[in-house]
Every structure is written in C-alpha cells, then in structure tokens.
Design a protein around this motif. Sequence first.
Motif, mmCIF file in Angstrom:
data_model
loop_
_atom_site.group_PDB
_atom_site.id
_atom_site.type_symbol
_atom_site.label_atom_id
_atom_site.label_comp_id
_atom_site.label_asym_id
_atom_site.label_seq_id
_atom_site.Cartn_x
_atom_site.Cartn_y
_atom_site.Cartn_z
ATOM 1 N N LEU A 42 0.811 -1.226 0.000
ATOM 2 C CA LEU A 42 0.000 0.000 0.000
ATOM 3 C C LEU A 42 0.841 1.272 0.000
ATOM 4 O O LEU A 42 0.336 2.344 -0.359
ATOM 5 N N GLU A 43 2.103 1.141 0.388
ATOM 6 C CA GLU A 43 2.978 2.307 0.509
ATOM 7 C C GLU A 43 3.036 3.076 -0.814
ATOM 8 O O GLU A 43 3.262 2.510 -1.871
ATOM 9 N N GLY A 44 2.822 4.350 -0.725
ATOM 10 C CA GLY A 44 2.899 5.192 -1.908
ATOM 11 C C GLY A 44 1.650 5.182 -2.772
ATOM 12 O O GLY A 44 1.578 5.900 -3.768
ATOM 13 N N MET A 45 0.657 4.359 -2.418
ATOM 14 C CA MET A 45 -0.580 4.333 -3.195
ATOM 15 C C MET A 45 -1.348 5.628 -2.927
ATOM 16 O O MET A 45 -1.572 5.997 -1.782
ATOM 17 N N THR A 46 -1.718 6.315 -3.985
ATOM 18 C CA THR A 46 -2.456 7.568 -3.837
ATOM 19 C C THR A 46 -3.923 7.292 -3.535
ATOM 20 O O THR A 46 -4.408 6.165 -3.721
ATOM 21 N N CYS A 47 -4.629 8.322 -3.113
ATOM 22 C CA CYS A 47 -6.061 8.151 -2.843
ATOM 23 C C CYS A 47 -6.803 7.827 -4.144
ATOM 24 O O CYS A 47 -7.775 7.075 -4.117
ATOM 25 N N GLU A 48 -6.326 8.341 -5.267
ATOM 26 C CA GLU A 48 -6.945 8.019 -6.550
ATOM 27 C C GLU A 48 -6.769 6.528 -6.869
ATOM 28 O O GLU A 48 -7.707 5.859 -7.308
ATOM 29 N N GLN A 49 -5.571 6.017 -6.638
ATOM 30 C CA GLN A 49 -5.328 4.593 -6.872
ATOM 31 C C GLN A 49 -6.135 3.742 -5.889
ATOM 32 O O GLN A 49 -6.703 2.713 -6.269
ATOM 33 N N ALA A 50 -6.182 4.173 -4.635
ATOM 34 C CA ALA A 50 -6.935 3.436 -3.616
ATOM 35 C C ALA A 50 -8.430 3.404 -3.936
ATOM 36 O O ALA A 50 -9.129 2.495 -3.504
ATOM 37 N N SER A 51 -8.892 4.358 -4.713
ATOM 38 C CA SER A 51 -10.306 4.447 -5.080
ATOM 39 C C SER A 51 -10.637 3.680 -6.362
ATOM 40 O O SER A 51 -11.809 3.600 -6.745
ATOM 41 N N MET A 52 -9.630 3.110 -7.014
ATOM 42 C CA MET A 52 -9.872 2.365 -8.250
ATOM 43 C C MET A 52 -10.678 1.098 -7.954
ATOM 44 O O MET A 52 -10.353 0.357 -7.034
ATOM 45 N N SER A 53 -11.696 0.871 -8.745
ATOM 46 C CA SER A 53 -12.495 -0.344 -8.604
ATOM 47 C C SER A 53 -11.893 -1.435 -9.476
ATOM 48 O O SER A 53 -11.676 -1.238 -10.675
ATOM 49 N N VAL A 54 -11.608 -2.563 -8.857
ATOM 50 C CA VAL A 54 -11.078 -3.722 -9.562
ATOM 51 C C VAL A 54 -11.923 -4.925 -9.135
ATOM 52 O O VAL A 54 -12.000 -5.228 -7.942
ATOM 53 N N HIS A 55 -12.546 -5.549 -10.085
ATOM 54 C CA HIS A 55 -13.401 -6.708 -9.807
ATOM 55 C C HIS A 55 -14.469 -6.386 -8.753
ATOM 56 O O HIS A 55 -14.773 -7.207 -7.889
ATOM 57 N N GLY A 56 -14.984 -5.163 -8.793
ATOM 58 C CA GLY A 56 -16.101 -4.795 -7.930
ATOM 59 C C GLY A 56 -15.747 -4.258 -6.557
ATOM 60 O O GLY A 56 -16.645 -4.033 -5.746
ATOM 61 N N THR A 57 -14.463 -4.066 -6.276
ATOM 62 C CA THR A 57 -14.082 -3.489 -4.986
ATOM 63 C C THR A 57 -12.898 -2.556 -5.191
ATOM 64 O O THR A 57 -12.243 -2.571 -6.224
#
Length: 153
Positions: A42-57
């Motif tokens: 998770l280190e360095g993951m931006t809020c935009e990346q954290a908000s990406m939906s992949v396979h419904g989550t």
Amino acid sequence: MCERLINSIKTMVRETFEGPPVPVKGSWFTNSEPNSGIFGVLEGMTCEQASMSVHGTTFAAQTDHIRYHMWGTNGILKNGKQPEMDWGKSWEIHSVDEQQWKRIQDGLRNEYFTLLESIDTIEWNEQLANEVLSSLAHSAYHLGSIRQMLKAV
C-alpha cells in the motif's frame, strides 16, 4: 501457550503486514523482497489509486475490511466477545480523498500494533488462539487479493 508458538505467530503476523525481515533471508509465505507485506504493497498508493475499482471493490475497501476484521479480533481479545459488527458496511468504500485514505491506513496500523501487543499479553485459550490465527489467515488472504488487484491494473 508455549513461547515458541507465540513468537511464531508474531513472525507470521509481521510478515503479513511488514513483509519478511530486513535484510531479507527468505520468506515464509510472502514474496521474499522487502515491503511485500500489506503495508509495503500500500505504501505510496495515492487516494486516486486506492479508489480504483477492480473486480467490484476498491483498494481502500480491501484495506478497511482488513482493519475492520482486526478491530473485531482485538475486541474479542480485550473483552472476550465480538463487538457488534456490520460486515456489509466494511465493503462500502467506493472512493477516498487523501485524508480518508490516510485515516484508513493509520487505523490499520493501529489495529496491527494492538494485535501484536495482545499476542504477548492475553491469557491464551483455544477460542483466543483460533481468533488470532483466523485474523492472520484473513489478513494474508486479503494481502493476496490486493496483490491480484494490482496485477489487474
């Protein structure tokens, strides 16, 4: 509980969250490179990346779900019973801003450190051993889920 077994449990929990020890001498079940645990992934993951939906989550929902499960485990270890929980709600995060993403990650770190402290101090019995081991397995499962989601993006 035997001190060796307690130390082994803590080693596995640490590897799940922190990855293998540095310098890396191998791994029990994660990749053997540094930072291959949940925190490193998770280190360095931006809020935009954290908000990406992949396979419904989203990555944020996966992360908060791990935190939520550990919060329940820590409640059991502290109070002897599971707090009231709404499992569906733990998956409702569809997007986060920077502050929310930081709060989720900080909350996960807090629950992780609380669990490590509890492992050293609880009065072990079969139920609590099962609870701690299920939290370890649950967290490791979601580490794999997050890593698979990353492959999809």
